[in-house]
Design an enzyme around this catalytic site. Structure first.
Site, short mmCIF file in Angstrom:
data_model
loop_
_atom_site.label_atom_id
_atom_site.label_comp_id
_atom_site.label_asym_id
_atom_site.label_seq_id
_atom_site.Cartn_x
_atom_site.Cartn_y
_atom_site.Cartn_z
N ARG A 124 -0.23 -12.24 3.22
CA ARG A 124 -1.08 -11.35 4.01
C ARG A 124 -0.92 -9.99 3.35
O ARG A 124 0.20 -9.49 3.22
CB ARG A 124 -0.58 -11.26 5.45
CG ARG A 124 -1.22 -10.10 6.22
CD ARG A 124 -0.53 -9.87 7.57
NE ARG A 124 -1.19 -8.86 8.38
CZ ARG A 124 -0.84 -7.57 8.43
NH1 ARG A 124 0.18 -7.11 7.72
NH2 ARG A 124 -1.49 -6.74 9.21
N ARG B 128 -5.16 -18.65 12.81
CA ARG B 128 -3.76 -18.23 12.91
C ARG B 128 -3.40 -18.08 14.39
O ARG B 128 -4.07 -17.35 15.12
CB ARG B 128 -3.57 -16.89 12.20
CG ARG B 128 -2.12 -16.37 12.27
CD ARG B 128 -1.95 -15.04 11.55
NE ARG B 128 -2.73 -13.99 12.17
CZ ARG B 128 -2.98 -12.81 11.59
NH1 ARG B 128 -2.52 -12.54 10.38
NH2 ARG B 128 -3.71 -11.91 12.22
N GLU C 11 -5.67 -7.75 5.18
CA GLU C 11 -5.86 -7.11 6.48
C GLU C 11 -6.84 -5.95 6.35
O GLU C 11 -6.49 -4.86 5.90
CB GLU C 11 -4.53 -6.59 7.05
CG GLU C 11 -4.66 -6.13 8.50
CD GLU C 11 -4.07 -4.76 8.79
OE1 GLU C 11 -4.11 -4.36 9.97
OE2 GLU C 11 -3.60 -4.07 7.87
N ASN D 248 0.82 -1.22 0.00
CA ASN D 248 0.00 0.00 0.00
C ASN D 248 0.85 1.26 0.00
O ASN D 248 0.43 2.29 -0.48
CB ASN D 248 -0.91 0.00 1.23
CG ASN D 248 -1.63 1.31 1.44
OD1 ASN D 248 -2.48 1.69 0.64
ND2 ASN D 248 -1.27 2.04 2.51
N ASP E 258 1.81 6.96 0.11
CA ASP E 258 0.76 6.07 -0.40
C ASP E 258 0.92 5.80 -1.90
O ASP E 258 0.77 6.71 -2.72
CB ASP E 258 -0.59 6.75 -0.13
CG ASP E 258 -1.73 5.76 -0.05
OD1 ASP E 258 -1.60 4.79 0.70
OD2 ASP E 258 -2.74 5.96 -0.75
N ASP F 15 -1.03 -6.42 3.77
CA ASP F 15 -1.06 -5.41 4.82
C ASP F 15 -1.88 -4.20 4.36
O ASP F 15 -1.80 -3.79 3.20
CB ASP F 15 0.39 -4.96 5.11
CG ASP F 15 0.47 -3.89 6.19
OD1 ASP F 15 0.26 -4.23 7.36
OD2 ASP F 15 0.75 -2.72 5.84
C1 AAO Z 1 4.74 4.64 12.55
C2 AAO Z 1 4.49 5.58 13.71
C3 AAO Z 1 3.57 6.70 13.28
C4 AAO Z 1 4.16 7.43 12.09
C5 AAO Z 1 4.40 6.43 10.98
C6 AAO Z 1 5.05 7.03 9.73
O1 AAO Z 1 3.92 4.85 14.79
O2 AAO Z 1 3.42 7.61 14.38
O3 AAO Z 1 3.28 8.43 11.64
O4 AAO Z 1 5.26 5.39 11.46
O5 AAO Z 1 6.29 7.55 10.07
C7 AAO Z 1 2.68 -0.18 11.96
C8 AAO Z 1 2.42 0.57 13.25
C9 AAO Z 1 2.35 2.08 13.04
C10 AAO Z 1 3.58 2.55 12.31
C11 AAO Z 1 3.60 1.83 10.97
C12 AAO Z 1 4.77 2.23 10.08
O6 AAO Z 1 1.22 0.11 13.82
O7 AAO Z 1 2.30 2.70 14.32
O8 AAO Z 1 3.54 3.97 12.13
O9 AAO Z 1 3.73 0.41 11.22
O10 AAO Z 1 5.96 2.02 10.74
C13 AAO Z 1 -4.99 1.08 10.86
C14 AAO Z 1 -4.92 0.35 9.52
C15 AAO Z 1 -4.24 -1.00 9.60
C16 AAO Z 1 -2.94 -0.95 10.38
C17 AAO Z 1 -3.26 -0.38 11.75
C18 AAO Z 1 -2.04 -0.27 12.64
O11 AAO Z 1 -6.21 0.22 8.97
O12 AAO Z 1 -3.98 -1.42 8.27
O13 AAO Z 1 -3.79 0.95 11.58
N1 AAO Z 1 -2.29 -2.27 10.46
C19 AAO Z 1 -1.21 -2.62 9.50
C20 AAO Z 1 -0.09 -3.37 10.20
C21 AAO Z 1 0.64 -2.43 11.13
C22 AAO Z 1 1.32 -1.33 10.33
C23 AAO Z 1 0.57 -0.94 9.15
C24 AAO Z 1 -0.64 -1.50 8.78
C25 AAO Z 1 1.21 0.01 8.23
O14 AAO Z 1 -0.60 -4.50 10.83
O15 AAO Z 1 1.59 -3.11 11.91
O16 AAO Z 1 1.50 -0.16 11.16
O17 AAO Z 1 2.00 -0.80 7.34
C26 AAO Z 1 -9.40 2.36 13.38
C27 AAO Z 1 -9.51 1.84 11.98
C28 AAO Z 1 -8.40 0.89 11.62
C29 AAO Z 1 -7.06 1.50 11.96
C30 AAO Z 1 -7.06 1.86 13.46
C31 AAO Z 1 -5.73 2.43 13.92
O18 AAO Z 1 -9.71 1.30 14.29
O19 AAO Z 1 -10.74 1.17 11.83
O20 AAO Z 1 -8.47 0.63 10.24
O21 AAO Z 1 -6.04 0.56 11.66
O22 AAO Z 1 -8.10 2.80 13.67
O23 AAO Z 1 -5.51 3.64 13.29
C32 AAO Z 1 -12.04 1.11 17.74
C33 AAO Z 1 -12.72 1.04 16.37
C34 AAO Z 1 -11.70 0.63 15.32
C35 AAO Z 1 -10.62 1.65 15.32
C36 AAO Z 1 -9.98 1.62 16.68
C37 AAO Z 1 -8.82 2.57 16.83
O24 AAO Z 1 -11.61 -0.17 18.14
O25 AAO Z 1 -13.77 0.10 16.44
O26 AAO Z 1 -12.29 0.52 14.04
O27 AAO Z 1 -10.94 1.97 17.67
O28 AAO Z 1 -9.27 3.88 16.67
#
Ligand code: AAO
Length: 512
Positions: free
Chosen positions: A210, A352, A248, A115, A182, A212
């Site tokens: 997977r 998993r 994901e 992505n 992006d 991501d």
């Molecule tokens: C890092 C730093 C950031 C910096 C960035 C760029 O932490 O501060 O801005 O670098 O320099 C992982 C880490 C991130 C990290 C990133 C890159 O988790 O912290 O950022 O690597 O190094 C969303 C996405 C989902 C993602 C998840 C973490 O939709 O795809 O965030 N997961 C994957 C991987 C993950 C990875 C990435 C993607 C990026 O598994 O390891 O990130 O490659 C809502 C949305 C979700 C969203 C969450 C969190 O969820 O629905 O889609 O996930 O927010 O933003 C309730 C709601 C629920 C909501 C949740 C949280 O539970 O029901 O829907 O509250 O608000």
């Protein structure tokens, strides 16, 4: 002939939904942040012998090195190129792992980050895991190569350029996820680079991906890529076998994007599963185990044949992603084993198992300030190897949940009952439940604060069975509790509310 045609058509339709597991295996394990050399050894010495069918590995492609904080796990989600070189190992070590795991019938699934590239604020230079140069300011990634022409920014309408509102599908897919550059996946050039990366992995012998951040890509763009993937390598897989795809997508409801939009491409991660199971086992929000009777679609989950399920993942075990405080992890080992045990006994989804490393949590206002800490590492920040203790647990701060007897034995339970119906449900209206899987297995839980002594119909043939939770069958004896099933199929179960593990599982392959 007609039958053959039908088989071919069914095969084509179900192809990317099938993990293509071998020799009766039904589960995969995420060996989060493991080195390739350790995974190769684990396939041979543990996973294959214990019925694990596959491994989800951490992203194998070159990533940004982040030094502030010092080498967080999440740097691997910031790609610099598609060269196979990371803290887990180099290309040769990756190839060796895939070959050795395939040779013992264990599939490798790659966590594919397609992505985006690194964060917009990632600077420039050559401080990357393969030494390639990049310039995040100019969106320049010469080792692919991608240039500023290959990113989405023109299509994003938020002031910050980031996703600001998950209620707007255009933002979620066209803007930057937490500032990550992006990629413009509608561009033929970009698709070609991604297809080449994934096809290279398939030629090495990888069994699927997977995807991501799939929620942040348009489903049609994903299909344009996956439909150009090659079949699996015929050195290990039947000719014409399609790669397994699981996307994901976090869909807990209430947002613009739903899981179902992705069903055409492959399976989808069912995030409701772990969030709700956590509520049940922790008895939050008035939940109780008796309500698990119609677990699965009955709880509003996606259809069974599209779901990839898990109790926790690498994000929500540390407060990233979604699920919140209900998520069960190894930190709550007693509850966690019940949760994973339930998942592996229940027929819903492709399962998993998570395998983690330990870190010291530091909660401030409910948030873990140490959520970034990377894998156990040496002083030069290279990843520590996974050592194996005499009792078969892991050293060097690797948790190895998949080696916990209760979890390993439930992986075998799932293989043993594969294809059997969900039968003989019983509950006390509260937090004592039991169910069987045809005439192959039976499991019973006491998550109450009082003891349990019940006699239930198990559906199993008469005989003496070893409980695979308190022990297991070794030779001609049980190392733990023994359960006697009568000629009518009934058995008496006594579970103290203070038992180390307040559940019992028996199955056809653990019969004396
Ligand atoms: C890092 C730093 C950031 C910096 C960035 C760029 O932490 O501060 O801005 O670098 O320099 C992982 C880490 C991130 C990290 C990133 C890159 O988790 O912290 O950022 O690597 O190094 C969303 C996405 C989902 C993602 C998840 C973490 O939709 O795809 O965030 N997961 C994957 C991987 C993950 C990875 C990435 C993607 C990026 O598994 O390891 O990130 O490659 C809502 C949305 C979700 C969203 C969450 C969190 O969820 O629905 O889609 O996930 O927010 O933003 C309730 C709601 C629920 C909501 C949740 C949280 O539970 O029901 O829907 O509250 O608000």
């Amino acid at each position: 002939m007609k039958l053959l045609l039908l088989l071919v058509v069914v095969g084509l339709c179900t192809a990317q939904y099938n993990p293509n597991l071998k020799s009766g295996a039904t589960s995969i394990v995420h060996l989060f942040e493991w080195r390739w050399a350790d995974i190769a050894a684990e396939c041979e010495r543990y996973l294959a012998p214990n019925g694990f069918g596959g491994v989800q590995v951490s992203p194998p492609n070159e990533n940004l090195i982040i030094t502030s904080p010092n080498r967080p796990w999440y740097e691997r989600y910031q790609p610099i190129s598609y060269k196979l070189c990371t803290r887990s190992g180099n290309e040769q070590q990756f190839r060796d792992m895939v070959t050795r795991c395939n040779n013992v019938g264990v599939n490798i699934y790659v966590d594919a980050i397609i992505n985006h590239m690194c964060g917009a604020g990632g600077g420039s230079g050559t401080s990357t895991t393969c030494g390639s140069s990049y310039n995040a300011n100019n969106k320049d990634f010469p080792a692919v190569p991608y240039s500023y022409l290959d990113f989405n920014d023109g299509k994003c309408s938020t002031a910050s350029g980031n996703i600001e509102n998950y209620g707007d599908a255009n933002q979620v897919r066209n803007c930057r996820l937490v500032g990550l550059l992006d990629l413009a996946l509608e561009k033929e050039y970009v698709r070609g680079k991604i297809v080449a990366y994934l096809n290279n992995l398939l030629s090495i012998g990888v069994a699927g991906f997977r995807l991501d951040a799939a929620k942040h890509m348009w489903p049609g763009d994903i299909l344009a890529i996956t439909s150009r993937l090659n079949n699996l390598n015929t050195q290990w897989f039947a000719s014409g076998t399609r790669p397994f795809i699981f996307q994901e997508v976090i869909d807990l409801g209430g947002e613009a994007i739903s899981s179902s939009q992705y069903f055409g491409n492959g399976r989808v991660t069912e995030f409701k599963y772990g969030a709700k199971l956590g509520n049940v086992i922790r008895k939050l929000n008035g939940e109780r185990m008796a309500y698990l009777k119609n677990w699965g679609e009955g709880w509003g989950f996606m259809s069974n044949d599209r779901a990839l399920v898990f109790v926790d993942n690498h994000d929500n075990q540390r407060g990233h992603g979604a699920g919140g405080a209900s998520i069960l992890t190894f930190f709550d080992a007693r509850l966690y084993k019940m949760g994973v045990g339930f998942m592996l006994a229940h027929p819903y989804g492709v399962t998993r198992v998570m395998s983690s490393y330990r870190w010291t949590r530091n909660f401030v206002n409910g948030q873990d300030k140490n959520d970034w800490i990377g894998p156990p590492s040496n002083s030069d920040m290279s990843t520590k190897s996974v050592t194996i203790n005499a009792d078969s647990t892991c050293g060097n701060d690797w948790v190895c949940e998949h080696r916990w007897r209760q979890i390993k034995n439930m992986v075998i339970f799932r293989n043993t009952v594969n294809g059997q119906a969900f039968t003989n449900w019983w509950d006390n209206g509260g937090n004592q439940i039991a169910f069987g899987r045809g005439n192959r297995g039976f499991i019973i839980f006491n998550n109450e604060s009082f003891n349990m002594d019940v006699t239930l119909n198990t559906g199993l043939p008469a005989g003496t069975y070893c409980d695979v939770i308190s022990g297991q069958k070794e030779g001609t004896r049980c190392t733990g509790t023994q359960i006697t099933v009568s000629s009518t199929g009934s058995a008496r179960f006594i579970i103290s509310s203070s038992a180390a593990d307040p559940f019992i599982a028996i199955h056809a392959n653990a019969k004396l």
